[in-house]
Design a protein around this motif. Structure first.
Motif, PDB file in Angstrom:
ATOM      1  N   SER A  61     -36.926   1.471   6.321  1.00 56.08           N
ATOM      2  CA  SER A  61     -35.806   2.234   5.242  1.00 56.08           C
ATOM      3  C   SER A  61     -34.733   1.337   4.683  1.00 56.08           C
TER       4      SER A  61
ATOM      5  N   THR B 181     -38.971   7.262  -1.848  1.00 60.66           N
ATOM      6  CA  THR B 181     -38.377   8.794  -1.307  1.00 60.66           C
ATOM      7  C   THR B 181     -37.880   9.654  -2.234  1.00 60.66           C
TER       8      THR B 181
ATOM      9  N   ARG C 251     -46.513  15.755  16.849  1.00 59.35           N
ATOM     10  CA  ARG C 251     -46.430  15.542  18.303  1.00 59.35           C
ATOM     11  C   ARG C 251     -47.485  15.387  19.097  1.00 59.35           C
TER      12      ARG C 251
ATOM     13  N   PRO D 156     -40.307   5.662   7.773  1.00 58.18           N
ATOM     14  CA  PRO D 156     -39.000   4.965   7.733  1.00 58.18           C
ATOM     15  C   PRO D 156     -37.988   5.918   8.231  1.00 58.18           C
TER      16      PRO D 156
ATOM     17  N   GLY E  89     -42.125   9.945  12.591  1.00 62.43           N
ATOM     18  CA  GLY E  89     -40.501   9.652  12.522  1.00 62.43           C
ATOM     19  C   GLY E  89     -39.941   9.877  13.819  1.00 62.43           C
ATOM     20  N   ARG E  90     -39.850  11.103  14.465  1.00 59.55           N
ATOM     21  CA  ARG E  90     -39.146  11.391  15.572  1.00 59.55           C
ATOM     22  C   ARG E  90     -39.861  10.808  16.685  1.00 59.55           C
TER      23      ARG E  90
ATOM     24  N   GLY F 247     -43.679  16.749  12.065  1.00 58.53           N
ATOM     25  CA  GLY F 247     -43.993  17.679  12.924  1.00 58.53           C
ATOM     26  C   GLY F 247     -45.376  17.186  13.800  1.00 58.53           C
TER      27      GLY F 247
ATOM     28  N   TYR G 144     -34.527   4.161  -1.505  1.00 56.84           N
ATOM     29  CA  TYR G 144     -33.635   5.320  -1.868  1.00 56.84           C
ATOM     30  C   TYR G 144     -33.183   4.708  -3.067  1.00 56.84           C
TER      31      TYR G 144
ATOM     32  N   GLN H 125     -39.270   1.212   2.042  1.00 56.71           N
ATOM     33  CA  GLN H 125     -38.922   2.463   1.535  1.00 56.71           C
ATOM     34  C   GLN H 125     -37.704   2.531   0.741  1.00 56.71           C
TER      35      GLN H 125
ATOM     36  N   LYS I  21     -42.922   9.361  -1.385  1.00 58.79           N
ATOM     37  CA  LYS I  21     -42.834  10.339  -0.386  1.00 58.79           C
ATOM     38  C   LYS I  21     -41.844  11.172  -0.519  1.00 58.79           C
TER      39      LYS I  21
ATOM     40  N   ASP J  69     -46.529  13.742   6.948  1.00 58.88           N
ATOM     41  CA  ASP J  69     -45.648  13.673   8.149  1.00 58.88           C
ATOM     42  C   ASP J  69     -45.040  14.940   7.971  1.00 58.88           C
TER      43      ASP J  69
ATOM     44  N   GLY K 185     -33.704   5.816   9.060  1.00 57.36           N
ATOM     45  CA  GLY K 185     -32.554   5.317   8.792  1.00 57.36           C
ATOM     46  C   GLY K 185     -31.567   5.148  10.154  1.00 57.36           C
TER      47      GLY K 185
HETATM   48  C1  LIG Z   1     -33.413   9.859  12.262  1.00 56.53           C
HETATM   49  C2  LIG Z   1     -34.314   9.796  10.803  1.00 56.53           C
HETATM   50  C3  LIG Z   1     -33.930   9.169  10.068  1.00 56.53           C
HETATM   51  C4  LIG Z   1     -34.716   9.102   8.690  1.00 56.53           C
HETATM   52  N1  LIG Z   1     -34.470   8.264   8.018  1.00 56.53           N
HETATM   53  C5  LIG Z   1     -35.253   8.328   6.730  1.00 56.53           C
HETATM   54  C6  LIG Z   1     -35.092   7.400   5.910  1.00 56.53           C
HETATM   55  O1  LIG Z   1     -34.218   6.618   5.774  1.00 56.53           O
HETATM   56  N2  LIG Z   1     -35.849   7.320   4.635  1.00 56.53           N
HETATM   57  C7  LIG Z   1     -37.015   8.291   4.618  1.00 56.53           C
HETATM   58  O2  LIG Z   1     -37.716   8.088   3.483  1.00 56.53           O
HETATM   59  N3  LIG Z   1     -37.104   9.339   5.553  1.00 56.53           N
HETATM   60  C8  LIG Z   1     -36.299   9.030   6.709  1.00 56.53           C
HETATM   61  N4  LIG Z   1     -36.607  10.086   7.621  1.00 56.53           N
HETATM   62  C9  LIG Z   1     -37.528  10.971   7.361  1.00 56.53           C
HETATM   63  C10 LIG Z   1     -38.951  10.577   7.921  1.00 56.53           C
HETATM   64  O3  LIG Z   1     -39.731   9.305   7.370  1.00 56.53           O
HETATM   65  C11 LIG Z   1     -40.150  11.541   8.136  1.00 56.53           C
HETATM   66  O4  LIG Z   1     -40.232  11.960   6.947  1.00 56.53           O
HETATM   67  C12 LIG Z   1     -40.013  12.538   9.081  1.00 56.53           C
HETATM   68  O5  LIG Z   1     -39.310  11.908  10.351  1.00 56.53           O
HETATM   69  C13 LIG Z   1     -41.299  13.182   9.739  1.00 56.53           C
HETATM   70  O6  LIG Z   1     -40.866  14.091  10.588  1.00 56.53           O
HETATM   71  P1  LIG Z   1     -40.946  14.050  12.023  1.00 56.53           P
HETATM   72  O7  LIG Z   1     -39.767  13.246  12.489  1.00 56.53           O
HETATM   73  O8  LIG Z   1     -41.304  15.310  12.586  1.00 56.53           O
HETATM   74  O9  LIG Z   1     -42.333  13.019  12.405  1.00 56.53           O
HETATM   75  C14 LIG Z   1     -35.960  10.100   8.794  1.00 56.53           C
HETATM   76  C15 LIG Z   1     -36.156  10.965   9.814  1.00 56.53           C
HETATM   77  C16 LIG Z   1     -35.579  10.880  10.851  1.00 56.53           C
HETATM   78  C17 LIG Z   1     -35.841  11.716  12.107  1.00 56.53           C
END
Ligand SMILES: Cc1cc2nc3c(=O)[nH]c(=O)nc-3n(C[C@H](O)[C@H](O)[C@H](O)COP(=O)(O)O)c2cc1C
Ligand SMILES: CCCCCCC(=O)C(=O)O
Length: 408
Positions: free
Chosen positions: A139, A188, A340, A110, A359-360, A338, A162, A160, A281, A336, A112
């Motif tokens: 999200s 989360t 890549r 997820p 995520g990223r 890291g 909050y 997901q 999460k 999750d 946001g």
């Molecule tokens: C821009 C962004 C927004 C995020 N928004 C949420 C969110 O709304 N809810 C949530 O549970 N995690 C959120 N996350 C965390 C991701 O779900 C995830 O745990 C995280 O990105 C994993 O790391 P990675 O970016 O290295 O893959 C967000 C991450 C990013 C990068």
């Protein structure tokens, strides 16, 4: 001879006629994304494609970003032990997640405000996930509505949550998620309060974005992004009724809306009210993981939120082995933070995860080229994972176990 010259001239004319379209294709976001060979290259393309504050929101992390860096570095401390003389002519990435098959052990995490990277936001990610044969997680803070995502993609989807202080809003979100076919609830638990992302503070990142000379200059420097934003401005989370609200920092808005009193009782309450699977999460400790299972969680995401919350926390991959040990087969584990590279996924699966979330990698993809970029992110990881599994001597991703790795 004349016939040959005639043929060459015709070919040259055809090539010249096609050149503008080829050039357009080559320099389009989709063309550029298609030429990215790694997630790092997609990141570089996203960085060029969207305004700096938008890129920094996705790329950045909390305080000194130590945990965000550690999330990447800790994978280097896990070494692989390739198995010799195994037939790897057919590599099989399939696994089951909560009883349903997925084509590969990767789930869209997820995220946001995804619509700031590209107006198609979560719709683009959901479509790319469906095409890749896997699940998307939408999200609470999504830029697209739960209904838009459900309508746009027939793929499996999770919601997901909050927990907001306004519990009426939480009830409404749960009802909408159920009505729109979201099969699992992802709770989360690591945003008790907003993490401090200093890049966002420095950039004056706010929701909805505040228009200033600096943001206008950013917009002018990224005309393609600006055109998308003007045509379809996704400025605030779409599911929370924040439209028309005054501009404030994301952290301030989150601290106002999210409920910091959430405890195990809330997990028990949500477990009893949500009819489908519940996934927690943001679990980083074995004792918490045990307690989640005792509260009826079907799955856990071992996650430090990509280093965006508590800086100084361990890397998720470091936390995984003890949690896998504590949980055994009582709940599914995903990891999750890291991911890549395909080899990161091999390591996570070997250490006890059933799948990883990204995520990223997807944020970079959609920042670079919308849905095509998200597809490229899945494509890169799928291809890398296939080669890594073959070289590790494990043709079936689902067969990976502790014998495939050691942790330094
Ligand atoms: C821009 C962004 C927004 C995020 N928004 C949420 C969110 O709304 N809810 C949530 O549970 N995690 C959120 N996350 C965390 C991701 O779900 C995830 O745990 C995280 O990105 C994993 O790391 P990675 O970016 O290295 O893959 C967000 C991450 C990013 C990068
Ligand atoms: C500053 C806290 C933001 C929480 C909501 C979005 C999210 O989870 C993230 O940006 O990370």
């Amino acid at each position: 001879m004349n016939a040959l010259l005639d043929l060459a001239a015709r070919q040259l004319r055809a090539d010249l006629a096609a050149a503008p379209a080829r050039t357009r294709e080559r320099f389009s976001p989709e063309g550029r994304a298609a030429r990215c060979r790694t997630i790092a290259e997609l990141r570089a393309l996203a960085k060029r494609s969207v305004p700096k504050p938008i890129f920094d929101y996705a790329d950045g992390a909390a305080w000194d970003e130590v945990t965000a860096r550690r999330n990447l570095a800790a994978f280097e401390d896990v070494t692989l032990h390739p198995k010799a003389l195994t037939d790897v002519s057919a590599v099989d990435l399939r696994t089951t997640i909560l009883g349903g098959e997925v084509a590969l052990p990767i789930i869209a995490a997820p995220t946001g405000l995804t619509g700031l990277q590209h107006p198609d936001g979560e719709v683009a990610i959901a479509r790319a996930a469906h095409r890749a044969g896997t699940i998307t997680t939408v999200s609470t803070m999504a830029s697209c509505t739960l209904e838009e995502v459900a309508e746009a993609s027939a793929g499996r989807r999770w919601f997901q949550l909050y927990v907001m202080s306004d519990r009426g809003l939480v009830d409404e979100l749960l009802a909408r998620a159920t009505d729109n076919g979201y099969e699992a609830l992802v709770l989360t638990v690591d945003v008790q309060v907003a993490g401090v992302r200093e890049r966002d503070v420095r950039n004056g990142f706010s929701v909805p974005p505040r228009i200033s000379l600096r943001t206008l200059a950013q917009g002018v420097a990224h005309p393609r992004w600006s055109a998308g934003f003007v045509a379809n401005p996704r400025m605030v989370p779409a599911n929370l009724g924040w439209e028309g609200s005054a501009s404030a920092t994301l952290a301030a808005s989150v601290n106002k809306a999210f409920d910091p009193t959430v405890t195990w009782d809330d997990l028990a309450d949500l477990r009893s009210r949500w009819k489908g699977p519940v996934i927690v999460k943001g679990v980083m400790r074995a004792d918490d993981a045990q307690r989640c299972v005792e509260h009826g969680a079907d799955a856990l995401v071992v996650s430090n939120h990509g280093g965006r919350q508590l800086d100084g926390a361990a890397a998720s991959i470091e936390a995984l082995p003890a949690i896998a040990d504590a949980v055994g087969d009582r709940a599914e584990l995903y990891l999750d933070s890291g991911i890549r590279r395909g080899t990161d996924i091999v390591k996570a699966l070997a250490l006890g995860a059933r799948a990883v979330m990204i995520g990223r990698a997807l944020m970079y993809g959609i920042g670079a080229a919308g849905e095509a970029g998200a597809r490229r992110a899945f494509g890169i990881l799928d291809a890398e994972l296939r080669v890594a599994l073959a070289l590790a001597g494990y043709p079936r991703a689902a067969d990976l176990g502790m014998d495939a790795v050691s942790v330094r």
